[in-house]
Design a protein around this motif. Sequence first.
Motif, short mmCIF file in Angstrom:
data_model
loop_
_atom_site.label_atom_id
_atom_site.label_comp_id
_atom_site.label_asym_id
_atom_site.label_seq_id
_atom_site.Cartn_x
_atom_site.Cartn_y
_atom_site.Cartn_z
N UNK A 74 0.82 -1.21 0.00
CA UNK A 74 0.00 0.00 0.00
C UNK A 74 0.85 1.26 0.00
N UNK A 75 2.06 1.17 0.58
CA UNK A 75 2.96 2.33 0.61
C UNK A 75 4.39 1.83 0.71
N UNK A 76 5.06 1.65 -0.43
CA UNK A 76 6.43 1.12 -0.41
C UNK A 76 7.40 1.96 0.41
N UNK A 77 7.08 3.22 0.65
CA UNK A 77 7.97 4.08 1.43
C UNK A 77 7.71 3.99 2.93
N UNK A 78 6.68 3.24 3.34
CA UNK A 78 6.32 3.15 4.75
C UNK A 78 7.38 2.39 5.53
N UNK A 79 7.50 2.72 6.81
CA UNK A 79 8.37 1.94 7.68
C UNK A 79 7.83 0.52 7.78
N UNK A 80 8.72 -0.48 7.89
CA UNK A 80 8.23 -1.85 8.00
C UNK A 80 7.39 -2.04 9.25
N UNK A 81 6.52 -3.03 9.21
CA UNK A 81 5.70 -3.37 10.36
C UNK A 81 6.61 -3.74 11.52
#
Length: 496
Positions: free
Chosen positions: A162-169
Amino acid sequence: MFTSYANADDTVLAAALRELPPTEFLLSDASDGRVGGDGHDSRGGHDDHEETQPMPTLTIFPSRPRQRIDGFGASLTQASAALLARLPASVRRAVMTELFSVDDGIGISMLRQPIGPSDHVTRPYRFTRHRADPRLGSLDFSPETRMIIPWLKAAQSIRMASDPSAAPLAIIVSPWSAPAWMKTNRSVLGRRPIMQLTGYLRPRMYAVYAEYLARFIGHYRDAGLHVFGVTPTNEPDYPQSRWPSMAMTPAQQARFIADFLAPRLHAHGLDDVRIICWDHNYSTDHYPDGRFVRELYAWPCALRAVAGSAWHHYGGASRTMSDIHRIWPDKGIWVTEASGGDWGPRNWDAALVGTSARVIAMLNNWAQSVVLWNIALDERGGPDYYYLRHDHRHSQNRGLLTIDMRNHAITRNADYYILAHCAKFMQPSSFVLEHRLAHADGLHAAAFRTADGAIAAVVTNERTTPTPLRIGTSTVQLPPRSLTTLTGLQPAIRTP
């Protein structure tokens, strides 16, 4: 503006993260800064005898950041995973997307995962044989691989897609108990039901237990998961005879962390995994007002080894976290468990308003995360093997979701929307901001700079009337008994 509040009968949420257009919540700038006794703002001239009071005001200081946000979330327990697995495939995909997608869901960014069974399981399971095995030759994480890890990988995949730039879970791992043979009472329970013998980690097993935890973390890493931190045990001052638990004193935990856990993580190349101590209430019977953390931090080697402390909301006051931060400002603070249930504020109004006010208090007392508890439970508060076995009743706990297994109906509880009001808008790398709330009895607020630089606020209104709130140059109308997230506040608070 996004808002949630219960209906008049308190049977459901009348508004559930409802987005309102400015015409429905922005008030005219003509206000004289005072509100009438009925809570509505007074316009222009008014009767000199009319009861008025200063308008509530929220002042945000964007140049004064406080703590960094590391995540908002819950726990994908074995009980939650079992329920999700029984849903039709299309429903499962939709639910997981709703939970973990940054764009199309509420954007959960942190999970706290039990190492082994917690109190919410369908049945007991273990990772080693029953007999003592100090070489860990029987160590087998296949139950975790089969029951839990596929869900965590799916959650991570949804988040990143959904957001490749998001911090990993981010995942914090926490054991409820060491294996029975490592403990003084030879049981995974904190106390044996008849003898009430308390189970501590046996000193001879400190090194083995540290290796056990390090290998579990390594197993998660091998699966491509991001382990943010580890706690030595869940709720060390609550060993009891009902479900897996283990007692630890501050001295025991300090020695275990400094002399065993930190070196084993280093040996496994896991230095970036934060060691987080305590993982229990603001205040407990034996350790009121954060005494456990104070005593552990008095050990210099342990203080150097830990990243900070983890907290639960079931006892004491959240200001305890501020007291700890004041003395040790370089140590992190994370709230790692805050369950809802029929033993506390109930769906809908009481839970939404009461629990959201507590979450806001956590954030205003230096919490870098807010993690609730089960992602999903059934209509009876299960699966809850240990409650049924030892209490002969169901748990009374409430998940973010209630899944009715008779018809697969899914209820998004107040807890879900409380989390959504934060998680959806405050992704990791957001910062809590200094703020001042004035003339605001019954209002609770936290302010943020989001990860993309926007200014936002989360506000709980406990009042039973619509309430105007002045924020910089704008005035918004808060619905009665509501939780509201205000976004895009930069123009209102911009100084000339």
